[in-house]
Design a protein around this motif. Structure first.
Motif, PDB file in Angstrom:
ATOM      1  N   UNK A 182       0.885  -1.159   0.000  1.00 41.73           N
ATOM      2  CA  UNK A 182       0.000   0.000   0.000  1.00 41.73           C
ATOM      3  C   UNK A 182       0.923   1.208   0.000  1.00 41.73           C
ATOM      4  N   UNK A 183       0.683   2.091  -0.941  1.00 39.24           N
ATOM      5  CA  UNK A 183       1.493   3.302  -1.057  1.00 39.24           C
ATOM      6  C   UNK A 183       0.596   4.509  -0.833  1.00 39.24           C
ATOM      7  N   UNK A 184       1.201   5.592  -0.315  1.00 36.41           N
ATOM      8  CA  UNK A 184       0.425   6.790   0.003  1.00 36.41           C
ATOM      9  C   UNK A 184       1.097   8.025  -0.569  1.00 36.41           C
ATOM     10  N   UNK A 185       0.264   8.956  -1.009  1.00 42.39           N
ATOM     11  CA  UNK A 185       0.716  10.273  -1.425  1.00 42.39           C
ATOM     12  C   UNK A 185      -0.431  11.244  -1.164  1.00 42.39           C
ATOM     13  N   UNK A 186      -0.141  12.326  -0.470  1.00 36.92           N
ATOM     14  CA  UNK A 186      -1.163  13.295  -0.069  1.00 36.92           C
ATOM     15  C   UNK A 186      -2.328  12.564   0.608  1.00 36.92           C
ATOM     16  N   UNK A 187      -3.532  12.635   0.043  1.00 37.24           N
ATOM     17  CA  UNK A 187      -4.693  11.966   0.649  1.00 37.24           C
ATOM     18  C   UNK A 187      -5.169  10.795  -0.210  1.00 37.24           C
ATOM     19  N   UNK A 188      -4.236  10.124  -0.885  1.00 36.70           N
ATOM     20  CA  UNK A 188      -4.575   8.995  -1.739  1.00 36.70           C
ATOM     21  C   UNK A 188      -3.741   7.779  -1.356  1.00 36.70           C
ATOM     22  N   UNK A 207      -1.879  -2.188  -3.924  1.00 38.12           N
ATOM     23  CA  UNK A 207      -1.288  -2.947  -5.032  1.00 38.12           C
ATOM     24  C   UNK A 207      -1.313  -4.425  -4.679  1.00 38.12           C
ATOM     25  N   UNK A 208      -1.972  -5.215  -5.532  1.00 41.04           N
ATOM     26  CA  UNK A 208      -2.109  -6.652  -5.291  1.00 41.04           C
ATOM     27  C   UNK A 208      -1.585  -7.419  -6.502  1.00 41.04           C
ATOM     28  N   UNK A 238      -8.753   8.823  -0.454  1.00 45.67           N
ATOM     29  CA  UNK A 238      -9.113   8.290  -1.765  1.00 45.67           C
ATOM     30  C   UNK A 238      -8.290   7.019  -1.973  1.00 45.67           C
ATOM     31  N   UNK A 239      -8.938   5.917  -2.348  1.00 47.45           N
ATOM     32  CA  UNK A 239      -8.254   4.635  -2.505  1.00 47.45           C
ATOM     33  C   UNK A 239      -8.373   4.165  -3.955  1.00 47.45           C
ATOM     34  N   UNK A 240      -7.248   3.812  -4.543  1.00 44.18           N
ATOM     35  CA  UNK A 240      -7.192   3.251  -5.896  1.00 44.18           C
ATOM     36  C   UNK A 240      -6.594   1.861  -5.795  1.00 44.18           C
ATOM     37  N   UNK A 241      -7.183   0.914  -6.541  1.00 47.29           N
ATOM     38  CA  UNK A 241      -6.718  -0.479  -6.523  1.00 47.29           C
ATOM     39  C   UNK A 241      -6.003  -0.791  -7.830  1.00 47.29           C
ATOM     40  N   UNK A 301       4.717   4.948  -8.456  1.00 45.23           N
ATOM     41  CA  UNK A 301       6.104   4.579  -8.121  1.00 45.23           C
ATOM     42  C   UNK A 301       6.706   5.562  -7.121  1.00 45.23           C
ATOM     43  N   UNK A 302       6.354   6.849  -7.254  1.00 44.44           N
ATOM     44  CA  UNK A 302       6.912   7.879  -6.379  1.00 44.44           C
ATOM     45  C   UNK A 302       6.226   7.958  -5.018  1.00 44.44           C
ATOM     46  N   UNK A 303       5.095   7.286  -4.843  1.00 41.09           N
ATOM     47  CA  UNK A 303       4.366   7.339  -3.569  1.00 41.09           C
ATOM     48  C   UNK A 303       5.142   6.563  -2.504  1.00 41.09           C
ATOM     49  N   UNK A 304       4.917   6.907  -1.237  1.00 40.35           N
ATOM     50  CA  UNK A 304       5.598   6.288  -0.115  1.00 40.35           C
ATOM     51  C   UNK A 304       4.962   4.945   0.235  1.00 40.35           C
ATOM     52  N   UNK A 305       5.790   3.909   0.363  1.00 44.43           N
ATOM     53  CA  UNK A 305       5.285   2.593   0.756  1.00 44.43           C
ATOM     54  C   UNK A 305       5.006   2.613   2.258  1.00 44.43           C
ATOM     55  N   UNK A 306       3.726   2.393   2.641  1.00 43.17           N
ATOM     56  CA  UNK A 306       3.361   2.389   4.061  1.00 43.17           C
ATOM     57  C   UNK A 306       3.057   0.983   4.569  1.00 43.17           C
TER      58      UNK A 306
END
Length: 190
Positions: A111-117, A121-122, A150-153, A182-187
């Protein structure tokens, strides 16, 4: 033989009475001779029934495949996200796919996060067990305690040819993720 003639006569009567025929012009058969002279063939204007096409709701029997869902206790990862000045609530992040042909396995890998999204990833992998002509839904989930995000799958794997699967983005490998993902932070990583 009589039972065969009666329906034919009834059909001829219905056909003759369900349309209006208006004769136009003079009716005269052409004269037949060694030399054929032109005649005046009759012209008819046939007005048949008006036809309207519409839909109506009817109760009909259709085949249904019933899938029985059973509840089981399993360990589900839980992610807790604190953001300043934001209330949080518990929700389930569920990724699923409808497959056919052979059994599949789906598993949330990151699961990656950026701002409020959030990007969930599965991976979707084909297994060996043949399903025959049946279809199957597979799913995985993670519990999330966080503010409204906001969640995107995104599913890494071959997209099954089912309309149900149009809800998610499919990529062939992790290398094919969009740049913003790719640039989002892995949480979370499994």
């Amino acid at each position: 033989m009589k039972s065969f003639i009666v329906p034919i006569l009834a059909l001829a009567l219905i056909t003759a009475t369900s349309c209006n025929i208006d004769k136009k012009g003079k009716t005269e058969l052409p004269e037949v001779d060694v030399d054929v002279e032109s005649g005046n063939l009759p012209e008819f204007d046939v007005d048949w029934a008006d036809v309207d096409v519409s839909t109506a709701t009817r109760t009909v029997e259709v085949p249904k495949v019933i899938v029985v869902m059973e509840e089981e206790e399993v360990e589900v990862p839980t992610i807790d996200i604190d953001m300043p000045n934001e209330d949080k609530y518990e929700q389930e992040l569920v990724v699923d796919a409808e497959v056919e042909g052979v059994e599949h396995d789906i598993e949330i890998k990151e699961i990656r996060a950026t701002n409020k999204r959030l990007y969930v990833i599965a991976t979707l992998e084909e297994l060996e067990t043949d399903l025959g002509d049946k279809k199957m839904r597979v799913q995985d989930q993670v519990s999330l305690n966080a503010p409204d995000l906001d969640v995107k799958y995104i599913i890494v794997g071959k997209k099954p040819n089912r309309i149900y699967n149009n809800r998610n983005m499919y990529v062939t490998s992790m290398d094919n993720l969009p740049a913003n993902v790719k640039d989002a932070t892995v949480i979370y990583k499994r």
